[in-house]
Design a protein around this motif. Structure first.
Motif, mmCIF file in Angstrom:
data_model
loop_
_atom_site.group_PDB
_atom_site.id
_atom_site.type_symbol
_atom_site.label_atom_id
_atom_site.label_comp_id
_atom_site.label_asym_id
_atom_site.label_seq_id
_atom_site.Cartn_x
_atom_site.Cartn_y
_atom_site.Cartn_z
ATOM 1 N N ASP A 65 40.862 67.577 16.605
ATOM 2 C CA ASP A 65 42.077 67.040 16.558
ATOM 3 C C ASP A 65 42.213 66.198 17.750
ATOM 4 O O ASP A 65 42.647 64.978 17.733
ATOM 5 N N GLU A 66 42.122 66.747 18.886
ATOM 6 C CA GLU A 66 42.215 66.117 20.492
ATOM 7 C C GLU A 66 41.022 64.896 20.289
ATOM 8 O O GLU A 66 41.281 64.077 21.106
ATOM 9 N N ARG A 71 43.489 57.510 19.727
ATOM 10 C CA ARG A 71 42.497 56.480 19.593
ATOM 11 C C ARG A 71 42.997 55.586 18.147
ATOM 12 O O ARG A 71 43.680 56.066 17.493
ATOM 13 N N GLU A 72 42.883 54.497 18.574
ATOM 14 C CA GLU A 72 43.090 53.346 17.468
ATOM 15 C C GLU A 72 42.204 53.483 16.142
ATOM 16 O O GLU A 72 41.072 53.205 16.591
ATOM 17 N N PHE A 73 42.451 53.442 15.088
ATOM 18 C CA PHE A 73 41.711 53.483 14.005
ATOM 19 C C PHE A 73 41.313 52.086 13.648
ATOM 20 O O PHE A 73 42.070 51.217 13.544
#
Length: 94
Positions: A65-66, A71-73
């Motif tokens: 998860d980290e 972060r931008e998808f």
């Protein structure tokens, strides 16, 4: 606005130097090679940049998860052999 295309590496992060005001437009394939298209201001002269990391993760991969937090998808690419990669971008630490 100017639009630039950058080749992505499916197996390791791609480092890009981009202005703070970049906009990730899309990802896609050309000749079965993954690319990301980035828009920058027309007056961008290479100054006021920061380093960014673009990562691709495959469908079904075990991703902590980290790794994706913050972060931008950007999008998903589907290779001709059926593999699928999901692309994320984030400012590099430091």
């Amino acid at each position: 606005m100017k639009i630039f295309k950058y080749e992505l590496n499916a197996l390791c992060p791609t480092k890009l130097s981009l202005p703070y005001t970049y906009k990730a437009l899309s990802v896609g394939l050309q000749d079965n090679t993954a690319y990301i298209w980035i828009a920058v201001p027309s007056d961008f002269d290479g100054e006021w940049v920061s380093d960014y990391e673009v990562c691709m993760f495959g469908t079904g991969w075990d991703i902590k998860d980290e790794v994706t937090v913050g972060r931008e998808f950007v999008g998903t690419v589907q290779y001709l052999d059926g593999l699928v990669g999901h692309v994320f971008i984030d400012k590099c630490a430091g």
